[in-house]
Design a protein around this motif. Structure first.
Motif, mmCIF file in Angstrom:
data_model
loop_
_atom_site.group_PDB
_atom_site.id
_atom_site.type_symbol
_atom_site.label_atom_id
_atom_site.label_comp_id
_atom_site.label_asym_id
_atom_site.label_seq_id
_atom_site.Cartn_x
_atom_site.Cartn_y
_atom_site.Cartn_z
ATOM 1 N N LYS A 75 0.987 69.441 8.238
ATOM 2 C CA LYS A 75 1.932 68.345 8.418
ATOM 3 C C LYS A 75 1.151 67.043 8.224
ATOM 4 O O LYS A 75 0.043 66.897 8.750
ATOM 5 C CB LYS A 75 2.556 68.360 9.812
ATOM 6 C CG LYS A 75 3.481 69.538 10.050
ATOM 7 C CD LYS A 75 4.004 69.505 11.465
ATOM 8 C CE LYS A 75 4.785 70.759 11.777
ATOM 9 N NZ LYS A 75 5.092 70.867 13.212
ATOM 10 N N LYS A 76 1.741 66.129 7.487
ATOM 11 C CA LYS A 76 1.032 64.900 7.118
ATOM 12 C C LYS A 76 0.442 64.164 8.323
ATOM 13 O O LYS A 76 -0.738 63.779 8.312
ATOM 14 C CB LYS A 76 1.984 63.972 6.348
ATOM 15 C CG LYS A 76 1.308 62.747 5.801
ATOM 16 C CD LYS A 76 2.250 61.907 4.964
ATOM 17 C CE LYS A 76 1.519 60.688 4.450
ATOM 18 N NZ LYS A 76 2.340 59.884 3.570
ATOM 19 N N LYS A 77 1.231 63.999 9.370
ATOM 20 C CA LYS A 77 0.767 63.251 10.541
ATOM 21 C C LYS A 77 -0.414 63.953 11.206
ATOM 22 O O LYS A 77 -1.384 63.311 11.621
ATOM 23 C CB LYS A 77 1.919 63.090 11.535
ATOM 24 C CG LYS A 77 1.567 62.262 12.744
ATOM 25 C CD LYS A 77 2.756 62.075 13.664
ATOM 26 C CE LYS A 77 2.370 61.263 14.881
ATOM 27 N NZ LYS A 77 3.466 61.107 15.806
ATOM 28 N N CYS A 78 -0.347 65.263 11.312
ATOM 29 C CA CYS A 78 -1.412 66.047 11.943
ATOM 30 C C CYS A 78 -2.698 65.961 11.127
ATOM 31 O O CYS A 78 -3.783 65.738 11.673
ATOM 32 C CB CYS A 78 -0.957 67.499 12.083
ATOM 33 S SG CYS A 78 -2.154 68.568 12.912
ATOM 34 N N GLU A 79 -2.600 66.134 9.830
ATOM 35 C CA GLU A 79 -3.785 66.094 8.960
ATOM 36 C C GLU A 79 -4.419 64.703 8.947
ATOM 37 O O GLU A 79 -5.643 64.572 9.003
ATOM 38 C CB GLU A 79 -3.436 66.536 7.542
ATOM 39 C CG GLU A 79 -2.921 67.953 7.443
ATOM 40 C CD GLU A 79 -3.839 68.992 8.063
ATOM 41 O OE1 GLU A 79 -5.063 68.945 7.838
ATOM 42 O OE2 GLU A 79 -3.325 69.859 8.784
ATOM 43 N N GLU A 80 -3.596 63.673 8.888
ATOM 44 C CA GLU A 80 -4.129 62.304 8.905
ATOM 45 C C GLU A 80 -4.840 62.014 10.223
ATOM 46 O O GLU A 80 -5.903 61.389 10.239
ATOM 47 C CB GLU A 80 -3.012 61.287 8.671
ATOM 48 C CG GLU A 80 -2.540 61.238 7.242
ATOM 49 C CD GLU A 80 -1.348 60.302 7.032
ATOM 50 O OE1 GLU A 80 -0.838 59.726 8.022
ATOM 51 O OE2 GLU A 80 -0.929 60.159 5.876
ATOM 52 N N SER A 81 -4.278 62.476 11.317
ATOM 53 C CA SER A 81 -4.883 62.278 12.628
ATOM 54 C C SER A 81 -6.245 62.975 12.700
ATOM 55 O O SER A 81 -7.225 62.401 13.177
ATOM 56 C CB SER A 81 -3.949 62.808 13.714
ATOM 57 O OG SER A 81 -4.566 62.739 14.967
ATOM 58 N N ALA A 82 -6.306 64.223 12.239
ATOM 59 C CA ALA A 82 -7.564 64.979 12.270
ATOM 60 C C ALA A 82 -8.621 64.322 11.386
ATOM 61 O O ALA A 82 -9.782 64.202 11.788
ATOM 62 C CB ALA A 82 -7.310 66.417 11.833
ATOM 63 N N GLU A 101 -9.552 63.464 21.438
ATOM 64 C CA GLU A 101 -8.636 64.169 20.545
ATOM 65 C C GLU A 101 -7.448 64.666 21.356
ATOM 66 O O GLU A 101 -7.606 65.289 22.392
ATOM 67 C CB GLU A 101 -9.360 65.351 19.895
ATOM 68 C CG GLU A 101 -8.453 66.274 19.164
ATOM 69 C CD GLU A 101 -8.936 67.716 19.187
ATOM 70 O OE1 GLU A 101 -8.098 68.572 18.907
ATOM 71 O OE2 GLU A 101 -10.098 67.977 19.513
ATOM 72 N N LYS A 102 -6.274 64.367 20.887
ATOM 73 C CA LYS A 102 -5.049 64.750 21.602
ATOM 74 C C LYS A 102 -4.315 65.837 20.835
ATOM 75 O O LYS A 102 -4.313 65.858 19.622
ATOM 76 C CB LYS A 102 -4.148 63.525 21.771
ATOM 77 C CG LYS A 102 -4.758 62.481 22.659
ATOM 78 C CD LYS A 102 -3.791 61.352 22.892
ATOM 79 C CE LYS A 102 -4.439 60.350 23.818
ATOM 80 N NZ LYS A 102 -4.723 59.101 23.220
ATOM 81 N N ALA A 103 -3.695 66.716 21.576
ATOM 82 C CA ALA A 103 -2.871 67.753 20.967
ATOM 83 C C ALA A 103 -1.475 67.192 20.763
ATOM 84 O O ALA A 103 -0.555 67.497 21.487
ATOM 85 C CB ALA A 103 -2.843 68.983 21.849
ATOM 86 N N GLU A 104 -1.339 66.335 19.770
ATOM 87 C CA GLU A 104 -0.039 65.725 19.490
ATOM 88 C C GLU A 104 0.848 66.654 18.676
ATOM 89 O O GLU A 104 2.037 66.445 18.590
ATOM 90 C CB GLU A 104 -0.236 64.406 18.734
ATOM 91 C CG GLU A 104 -0.965 63.355 19.540
ATOM 92 C CD GLU A 104 -1.227 62.109 18.736
ATOM 93 O OE1 GLU A 104 -0.645 61.944 17.642
ATOM 94 O OE2 GLU A 104 -2.027 61.292 19.198
ATOM 95 N N CYS A 105 0.235 67.668 18.087
ATOM 96 C CA CYS A 105 0.980 68.553 17.205
ATOM 97 C C CYS A 105 1.144 69.929 17.856
ATOM 98 O O CYS A 105 0.252 70.410 18.556
ATOM 99 C CB CYS A 105 0.238 68.672 15.878
ATOM 100 S SG CYS A 105 1.193 69.548 14.627
ATOM 101 N N ASP A 106 2.271 70.550 17.597
ATOM 102 C CA ASP A 106 2.538 71.892 18.118
ATOM 103 C C ASP A 106 1.540 72.925 17.612
ATOM 104 O O ASP A 106 1.361 73.970 18.231
ATOM 105 C CB ASP A 106 3.947 72.344 17.725
ATOM 106 C CG ASP A 106 5.035 71.507 18.371
ATOM 107 O OD1 ASP A 106 4.748 70.841 19.384
ATOM 108 O OD2 ASP A 106 6.169 71.517 17.851
ATOM 109 N N CYS A 107 0.879 72.640 16.500
ATOM 110 C CA CYS A 107 -0.012 73.633 15.926
ATOM 111 C C CYS A 107 -1.229 73.909 16.805
ATOM 112 O O CYS A 107 -1.864 74.952 16.664
ATOM 113 C CB CYS A 107 -0.451 73.240 14.521
ATOM 114 S SG CYS A 107 -1.614 71.856 14.423
ATOM 115 N N LYS A 108 -1.548 73.029 17.728
ATOM 116 C CA LYS A 108 -2.686 73.280 18.629
ATOM 117 C C LYS A 108 -2.422 74.511 19.494
ATOM 118 O O LYS A 108 -3.337 75.284 19.767
ATOM 119 C CB LYS A 108 -2.962 72.063 19.514
ATOM 120 C CG LYS A 108 -4.172 72.254 20.402
ATOM 121 C CD LYS A 108 -5.220 71.252 20.133
ATOM 122 C CE LYS A 108 -6.467 71.501 20.942
ATOM 123 N NZ LYS A 108 -7.238 70.333 21.161
#
Length: 118
Positions: A75-82, A101-108
């Motif tokens: 997901k664009k937002k997740c990849e950009e954040s990482a 680092e925050k688990a902002e994405c469900d993928c964590k």
């Protein structure tokens, strides 16, 4: 970390190249490129402030954020954040960047389930 008497270490997570055995395994769903979460965990567990006073850690992974390179969920937002977290760490050499680092994405959650962390 072992004292290797070097002043920099470049960490380059695997990316899948065409025509390789790794690509063959990937097509069979027997290999997945590394997660950013795994890279961050590795850095946190293997480094301390003392190490970072004498060794510079570099990382600019090729293919990052693509299905063939290091990625989380694509997901664009997740990849950009990482990517931003990794870039901030490399520029600052400050482990606190990785701690924030925050688990902002469900993928964590999916990552933790796959790794048997939860």
């Amino acid at each position: 970390m072992i004292n290797l008497k070097v002043n920099s270490i470049s960490i380059n997570p695997v990316n899948i190249q065409k025509g390789t055995y790794l690509e063959y395994l990937w097509f069979q769903n027997r290999y997945r490129p590394p997660w950013y979460y795994s890279l961050f965990n590795c850095l946190r567990k293997s480094l301390d402030e003392k190490n970072l006073n004498s060794i510079r850690i570099l990382s600019d992974p090729s293919g990052a954020g693509t299905k063939r390179g290091i990625h989380n969920c694509l997901k664009k937002k997740c990849e950009e954040s990482a990517r931003k977290i990794l870039r901030s760490f490399v520029l600052s050499q400050n482990l606190e960047v990785l701690e924030r680092e925050k688990a902002e994405c469900d993928c964590k959650i999916r990552y933790k389930l796959e790794k048997g962390i939860i």
